[in-house]
Motif scaffolding. Structure first.
Motif, PDB file in Angstrom:
ATOM      1  N   PRO A 236      31.047  -3.375  28.063  1.00  0.00           N
ATOM      2  CA  PRO A 236      31.324  -4.788  27.749  1.00  0.00           C
ATOM      3  C   PRO A 236      31.224  -5.653  29.003  1.00  0.00           C
ATOM      4  N   GLY A 237      30.641  -6.819  28.832  1.00  0.00           N
ATOM      5  CA  GLY A 237      30.600  -7.771  29.933  1.00  0.00           C
ATOM      6  C   GLY A 237      29.466  -7.594  30.906  1.00  0.00           C
ATOM      7  N   ARG A 238      28.593  -6.596  30.691  1.00  0.00           N
ATOM      8  CA  ARG A 238      27.488  -6.381  31.623  1.00  0.00           C
ATOM      9  C   ARG A 238      26.264  -5.893  30.866  1.00  0.00           C
TER      10      ARG A 238
ATOM     11  N   GLU B  91      26.165 -14.123  27.160  1.00  0.00           N
ATOM     12  CA  GLU B  91      27.496 -14.076  27.742  1.00  0.00           C
ATOM     13  C   GLU B  91      27.658 -12.987  28.801  1.00  0.00           C
ATOM     14  N   PRO B  92      27.182 -11.764  28.594  1.00  0.00           N
ATOM     15  CA  PRO B  92      27.423 -10.741  29.616  1.00  0.00           C
ATOM     16  C   PRO B  92      26.733 -11.081  30.931  1.00  0.00           C
ATOM     17  N   GLU B  93      27.301 -10.590  32.019  1.00  0.00           N
ATOM     18  CA  GLU B  93      26.642 -10.683  33.304  1.00  0.00           C
ATOM     19  C   GLU B  93      25.401  -9.812  33.293  1.00  0.00           C
ATOM     20  N   VAL B  94      24.278 -10.338  33.741  1.00  0.00           N
ATOM     21  CA  VAL B  94      22.999  -9.628  33.679  1.00  0.00           C
ATOM     22  C   VAL B  94      22.600  -9.155  35.067  1.00  0.00           C
TER      23      VAL B  94
ATOM     24  N   VAL C 148      19.810   1.875  32.160  1.00  0.00           N
ATOM     25  CA  VAL C 148      19.820   0.432  31.920  1.00  0.00           C
ATOM     26  C   VAL C 148      20.204   0.236  30.465  1.00  0.00           C
ATOM     27  N   ASP C 149      20.377  -1.032  30.080  1.00  0.00           N
ATOM     28  CA  ASP C 149      20.817  -1.318  28.710  1.00  0.00           C
ATOM     29  C   ASP C 149      19.751  -1.972  27.853  1.00  0.00           C
ATOM     30  N   VAL C 150      18.792  -2.656  28.479  1.00  0.00           N
ATOM     31  CA  VAL C 150      17.816  -3.448  27.734  1.00  0.00           C
ATOM     32  C   VAL C 150      16.457  -3.361  28.413  1.00  0.00           C
ATOM     33  N   TYR C 151      15.425  -3.242  27.593  1.00  0.00           N
ATOM     34  CA  TYR C 151      14.059  -3.470  28.061  1.00  0.00           C
ATOM     35  C   TYR C 151      13.455  -4.561  27.207  1.00  0.00           C
ATOM     36  N   VAL C 152      13.013  -5.634  27.844  1.00  0.00           N
ATOM     37  CA  VAL C 152      12.345  -6.710  27.122  1.00  0.00           C
ATOM     38  C   VAL C 152      11.045  -7.020  27.844  1.00  0.00           C
ATOM     39  N   HIS C 153       9.975  -7.159  27.061  1.00  0.00           N
ATOM     40  CA  HIS C 153       8.661  -7.435  27.632  1.00  0.00           C
ATOM     41  C   HIS C 153       7.925  -8.420  26.744  1.00  0.00           C
ATOM     42  N   ALA C 154       7.276  -9.370  27.365  1.00  0.00           N
ATOM     43  CA  ALA C 154       6.406 -10.305  26.643  1.00  0.00           C
ATOM     44  C   ALA C 154       5.359 -10.786  27.625  1.00  0.00           C
ATOM     45  N   GLY C 155       4.156 -10.258  27.505  1.00  0.00           N
ATOM     46  CA  GLY C 155       3.144 -10.663  28.460  1.00  0.00           C
ATOM     47  C   GLY C 155       1.930  -9.772  28.457  1.00  0.00           C
ATOM     48  N   GLY C 156       1.786  -8.955  27.447  1.00  0.00           N
ATOM     49  CA  GLY C 156       0.569  -8.182  27.330  1.00  0.00           C
ATOM     50  C   GLY C 156       0.788  -6.694  27.449  1.00  0.00           C
TER      51      GLY C 156
END
Length: 272
Positions: A153-155, A177-180, A200-208
């Motif tokens: 929580p919080g990160r 809200e969480p610190e990134v 890690v908690d998240v993978y996000v990609h947008a760009g090919g």
């Protein structure tokens, strides 16, 4: 001979591991003095190995490979292997880096049904299994179950492309809200593996990207209980005529709604 689904899981894992071992040998043989020669040798030799192995083991199946010629006959096939012989060629060519991978996935009748992501420099394969997902070490120790960990929580530790982070990322960080914390990692397979392993908690990609960049890690992520979608929330689709698949979000399901809402809100506010 008819193959069982269990055979497909095992084949994906075995081929990814063996191609990974071959790539480690290429690194040793070619060395890092001529980086372009090393990267070309890695791409070619891993592709040739996987193409030959699939032709022998699954002669009736189609193949879509980053390094192979795209035969659109695959669109009429029931089974298509989607492979990236060397995901993270840039990192492969950098001495000491471990964030590169081999991807082997099987698409069948509209969905991904098996997949494996080998992390050769780490000596481990993340793979699907009939009842979920597994981490398979190369040192002979037993496989262990793989389930996507829930973030603290919080990160939120977010990994993005080293060279092409999403344009909306800064605005998204301000909105959630969480610190990134941003964590640089190389290949797409290594990034998704890091989510599944709790690094890690998240993978996000947008760009090919293309289908081979994400098919195998997405297959493993889904089997490991992760949320996987395009950044608009729709599921990714594979074995399409145009293999471009430019964006992806992988995270624990508990984070998905917040992230998708944030992406939608900041995306609507950004030009283009």
């Amino acid at each position: 001979m008819t193959q069982s689904p269990r055979d497909d899981h095992a084949l994906a894992a075995g081929l990814a591991r063996d191609a990974g071992r071959l790539l480690l040998e290429v690194r040793e043989e070619v060395g890092f003095a001529d980086v372009d020669a090393l990267k070309k040798a890695g791409d070619l030799r891993s592709h040739e190995f996987l193409a030959a192995a699939l032709a022998e083991r699954r002669p009736g199946d189609a193949v879509l490979s980053e390094e192979g010629k795209d035969d659109l006959a695959r669109l009429d096939a029931d089974r298509v292997w989607i492979v990236d012989p060397l995901d993270g060629t840039r990192e492969f060519g950098e001495e000491g880096r471990t964030d590169w991978a081999v991807h082997v996935a099987l698409w069948q009748s509209g969905e991904l049904v098996a997949g494996a992501v080998a992390l050769p420099a780490r000596g481990v394969t993340l793979r699907t299994a009939p009842d979920g997902a597994l981490v398979s070490p190369w040192d002979g120790t037993p496989d262990r179950p793989l389930r996507t960990p829930e973030p603290d929580p919080g990160r939120l530790r977010v990994t993005v492309s080293r060279s092409r982070p999403p344009k909306f990322l800064d605005a998204l960080i301000e909105r959630v809200e969480p610190e990134v914390e941003l964590v640089p990692i190389g290949s797409a397979g290594a990034k998704i593996a890091a989510v599944l392993l709790g690094e890690v908690d998240v993978y996000v990609h947008a760009g090919g990207q293309y289908e081979w960049d994400s098919a195998a890690p997405v297959a493993v992520a889904l089997a490991a209980g992760a949320h996987v979608s395009r950044v608009d929330g729709t599921p990714p689709r594979y074995n399409q005529k145009d293999p471009r698949l430019p964006d992806i979000l992988v995270c624990h399901p508990v984070s998905a709604s917040m992230l998708l809402t944030g992406i939608r809100d900041v995306g609507a506010a950004l030009p283009g």
